[in-house]
Design a protein around this motif. Structure first.
Motif, PDB file in Angstrom:
ATOM      1  N   ASP A  13      -2.567  -5.428 -57.824  1.00 17.16           N
ATOM      2  CA  ASP A  13      -1.668  -4.890 -59.066  1.00 17.16           C
ATOM      3  C   ASP A  13      -1.960  -3.432 -59.143  1.00 17.16           C
ATOM      4  O   ASP A  13      -2.232  -2.873 -60.556  1.00 17.16           O
ATOM      5  CB  ASP A  13      -1.754  -5.785 -60.288  1.00 17.16           C
ATOM      6  N   HIS A 125      -2.196  -8.935 -64.748  1.00 16.34           N
ATOM      7  CA  HIS A 125      -2.788  -7.687 -64.927  1.00 16.34           C
ATOM      8  C   HIS A 125      -3.964  -8.057 -66.087  1.00 16.34           C
ATOM      9  O   HIS A 125      -4.382  -7.045 -66.494  1.00 16.34           O
ATOM     10  CB  HIS A 125      -1.844  -6.641 -65.485  1.00 16.34           C
ATOM     11  N   SER A 142      -5.616  -5.818 -62.875  1.00 13.93           N
ATOM     12  CA  SER A 142      -4.927  -4.650 -62.189  1.00 13.93           C
ATOM     13  C   SER A 142      -5.996  -3.504 -62.075  1.00 13.93           C
ATOM     14  O   SER A 142      -6.691  -3.293 -63.001  1.00 13.93           O
ATOM     15  CB  SER A 142      -3.726  -4.107 -63.357  1.00 13.93           C
ATOM     16  N   SER A 148       2.028  -3.794 -67.984  1.00 12.07           N
ATOM     17  CA  SER A 148       2.753  -5.060 -67.618  1.00 12.07           C
ATOM     18  C   SER A 148       3.514  -5.645 -68.893  1.00 12.07           C
ATOM     19  O   SER A 148       3.164  -5.433 -69.987  1.00 12.07           O
ATOM     20  CB  SER A 148       1.419  -6.053 -67.439  1.00 12.07           C
TER      21      SER A 148
END
Length: 213
Positions: A13, A125, A142, A148
């Motif tokens: 991510d 995330h 992430s 997010s």
């Protein structure tokens, strides 16, 4: 780090450059190519430069295992993947396929379908390690702290796993207020054991121990 066993980087991510510019420098300083045997990426890489950087971190390109995120425009990446490292069968999928997102029962369904000991996902995330019905569910969060829809405050994070026989030592790295924080966990295939210890590297003092069955 050879004494740790097989060292695996679990990361994902990034959303570079769509939502952020780069991986935090403090993370880059920790990720040394010659020390990592495998790279597992949960997707949403962003650009090709980030993908190429990931491929330099593993012992060789074949040891880099990437899956496609919902924001990736890389048609050669698989939607999901199952690999064997040591005694552990590891399933990898981005996680946007899980409905509702991050739902544990939905994750367990995917784990059973992939028939794996450990299911690694991203998308939320938020880093997380969960045991459920004797299996492990890991989310590295992430790497860049990209925003997010599921969370207003995203903490940049990644995970290093060291496989030692039927046990894995897990290190969760977080960047909180520009300070590096590490959560150390031990998970066992046979004992279904999970032990966690938190260390704030910035002050090198704070420790928290927690046992969870």
């Amino acid at each position: 780090m050879s004494d740790f066993g097989e060292l695996i980087l679990v990361i994902g991510d990034f959303h570079i450059p769509q939502r952020t510019i780069d991986v935090p420098e403090k993370f880059k300083e920790l990720l040394i190519p010659s020390k990592i045997q495998y790279v597992i990426c949960t997707g949403n890489i962003g650009n090709r430069e980030t993908r190429e950087w990931l491929e330099t971190l593993a012992a060789n390109k074949a040891s880099t295992h990437l899956v496609k995120g919902d924001a990736d425009e890389m048609p050669d990446l698989p939607e999901k993947k199952v690999i064997q490292i040591g005694e552990f069968k590891i399933g990898i999928v981005h996680g946007h396929q899980v409905i509702p997102w991050g739902d544990q029962e939905a994750l367990a369904t995917i784990q059973r379908e992939m028939d794996c000991d450990i299911l690694i996902t991203g998308h939320t995330h938020k880093n997380k390690i969960v045991t459920h019905d004797g299996k492990y569910f890991i989310n590295p969060g992430s790497a860049t702290g990209a925003y997010s829809a599921l969370s207003e405050d995203v903490i940049p994070s990644f995970i290093l796993m060291a496989i030692q026989g039927n046990q894995i030592i897990v290190f969760v790295y977080e960047l909180i207020d520009d300070k590096l924080n590490v959560v150390k966990s031990t998970i066992s295939k046979e004992a279904q054991f999970f032990h966690q210890k938190t260390t704030n590297l910035a002050i090198n003092r704070s420790e928290q121990n927690q046992d969870t069955n």
